[in-house]
Design a protein around this motif. Structure first.
Motif, short mmCIF file in Angstrom:
data_model
loop_
_atom_site.label_atom_id
_atom_site.label_comp_id
_atom_site.label_asym_id
_atom_site.label_seq_id
_atom_site.Cartn_x
_atom_site.Cartn_y
_atom_site.Cartn_z
N ALA A 53 0.82 -1.21 0.00
CA ALA A 53 0.00 0.00 0.00
C ALA A 53 0.86 1.26 0.00
CB ALA A 53 -0.94 0.00 1.21
N PHE A 54 2.13 1.12 0.35
CA PHE A 54 3.01 2.29 0.44
C PHE A 54 4.17 2.21 -0.55
CE2 PHE A 54 1.21 1.17 4.56
CZ PHE A 54 0.48 2.31 4.84
N LYS A 55 4.10 1.27 -1.49
CA LYS A 55 5.21 1.07 -2.44
C LYS A 55 4.70 0.97 -3.88
CE LYS A 55 8.84 -0.82 0.37
NZ LYS A 55 10.07 -1.54 0.20
N GLU A 56 5.54 1.40 -4.79
CA GLU A 56 5.25 1.20 -6.21
C GLU A 56 5.87 -0.13 -6.62
OE1 GLU A 56 6.79 4.23 -8.71
OE2 GLU A 56 5.94 3.39 -10.54
N LYS A 61 12.03 -6.20 -8.53
CA LYS A 61 12.63 -5.81 -7.24
C LYS A 61 11.90 -6.42 -6.04
CE LYS A 61 14.46 -1.40 -8.91
NZ LYS A 61 14.44 0.07 -8.77
N GLY A 62 10.72 -6.95 -6.26
CA GLY A 62 9.97 -7.53 -5.14
C GLY A 62 9.36 -6.46 -4.25
N SER A 66 11.02 -2.55 -3.86
CA SER A 66 10.29 -1.54 -4.64
C SER A 66 10.35 -0.18 -3.94
CB SER A 66 8.82 -1.97 -4.80
OG SER A 66 8.75 -3.18 -5.52
N PRO A 67 10.29 0.92 -4.71
CA PRO A 67 10.40 2.26 -4.10
C PRO A 67 9.15 2.65 -3.31
CG PRO A 67 9.98 2.41 -6.45
CD PRO A 67 10.21 0.97 -6.17
N TRP A 68 9.39 3.45 -2.25
CA TRP A 68 8.27 3.93 -1.41
C TRP A 68 7.52 5.04 -2.12
CZ3 TRP A 68 7.09 1.56 3.17
CH2 TRP A 68 8.06 0.72 3.72
N VAL A 69 6.19 5.08 -1.92
CA VAL A 69 5.38 6.18 -2.48
C VAL A 69 4.56 6.88 -1.40
CG1 VAL A 69 5.21 5.18 -4.79
CG2 VAL A 69 3.50 4.58 -3.05
#
Length: 316
Positions: A53-56, A61-62, A66-69
């Protein structure tokens, strides 16, 4: 200065008593193990996926890589033109299932309690419990056959009485709530009455004898003894049901959806599946699902606190 922990002899005695109790009830604890394992595997471990819910999410990358959004997905949902309609549709359907449906299993349990013929009671209960074991696919299939235009049973009866037998009920928005609530009632009322039957069976029979001596009739007994006695059960089940206020039931609504009733049947549950599985927006779908759970949890906590203050009945 007093020690902050229990003295060693007391600790040893407490541990010894605990092990004795576990050994004494070892079979009950063994029966509990599968239940604990079920919740750990299928309820608590999957909660790690809420990170989505907080990542793209990136496949290569799993979840952790994965990067935070941040709260981007939550803002996107509430800024969406669909959010108001989705929440409204969900609340209407959930409200009907929660508030309007609530008295029906209670009334059925009260009726079962007054039946004196054991044979008739067993047959009636079996007939009413049976729909619970049918999947929504079967139930909605039956509804479609019964309400089909021209060839459906209902339309044929209407045609025989001189009416228009070509109405496509499943496509008409004005019939959606009646079909949804009727099918939910038919499938759930028997099974949901069981817990109220169990609560009624726990009432002390002496109370009814005393009421008869005082000249109370059946209705007076139900109103003054039965309903107050099962009220804690009603309150507990109502509080638990509040946790699903934003979950109107995916299976039933998804199967009842048609292009004609889409404006009423598009709810959060179907939207999450559509965004997550069909569109591949896993993070966004997880955020909407997480919002459902959090609002349900808050409502349960608030209702539990109010109930504890008003009626001294609560979950904890």
């Amino acid at each position: 200065m007093e020690p902050s922990t229990l003295p060693m002899p007391k600790l040893k005695h407490h541990a010894s008593t605990l092990w004795k109790r576990i050994l004494l009830h070892r079979y009950l604890y063994l029966m509990l193990l599968p239940c604990i394992a079920f919740f750990i595997i299928f309820a608590y471990i999957p909660m790690g996926g809420l990170l989505l819910a907080f990542k793209e999410y990136k496949f290569n990358k799993g979840i952790l890589g994965s990067p935070w959004v941040g709260l981007q997905y939550f803002k996107t949902f509430f800024n969406s033109y669909q959010s108001t309609e989705l929440i409204k549709n969900t609340l209407i359907i959930s409200g009907m299932k929660l508030f309007i449906y609530l008295p029906f299993p209670i009334i059925l349990a009260l009726m079962f309690n007054e039946i004196r013929s054991r044979w008739f009671k067993n047959v009636s209960q079996s007939i009413l419990y049976l729909p619970h074991f049918l999947s929504w696919v079967v139930v909605v299939g039956l509804i479609q056959r019964i309400l089909a235009p021209d060839t459906g049973l209902f339309n044929q009866v209407v045609a025989d009485m001189g009416g228009d037998g070509s109405t496509f009920f499943m496509m008409e928005p004005k019939y959606f709530y009646q079909i949804m609530f009727g099918s939910h009632l038919w499938k759930s009322i028997g099974w949901d009455s069981i817990i109220y039957m169990a609560a009624i069976s726990g009432i002390n029979p002496d109370m009814y004898e005393a009421a008869k001596i005082d000249g109370a009739g059946k209705l007076r007994e139900i109103w003054s003894i039965t309903i107050p006695s099962i009220m804690p059960t009603i309150v507990i089940l109502f509080i638990l049901s509040l946790g699903n206020i934003l979950s109107a039931g995916f299976d039933q609504i998804y199967l009842l959806r048609t292009p004609g009733n889409m404006q009423l049947s598009d709810i959060l549950d179907t939207y999450i599946i559509r965004m997550g599985l069909q569109s591949g927006q896993y993070g966004y779908a997880t955020a909407v699902g997480m919002m459902q759970g959090l609002i349900g949890l808050v409502l349960v906590v608030i209702a539990n606190r109010i109930s504890r203050r008003v009626s001294e009945t609560s979950l904890w």
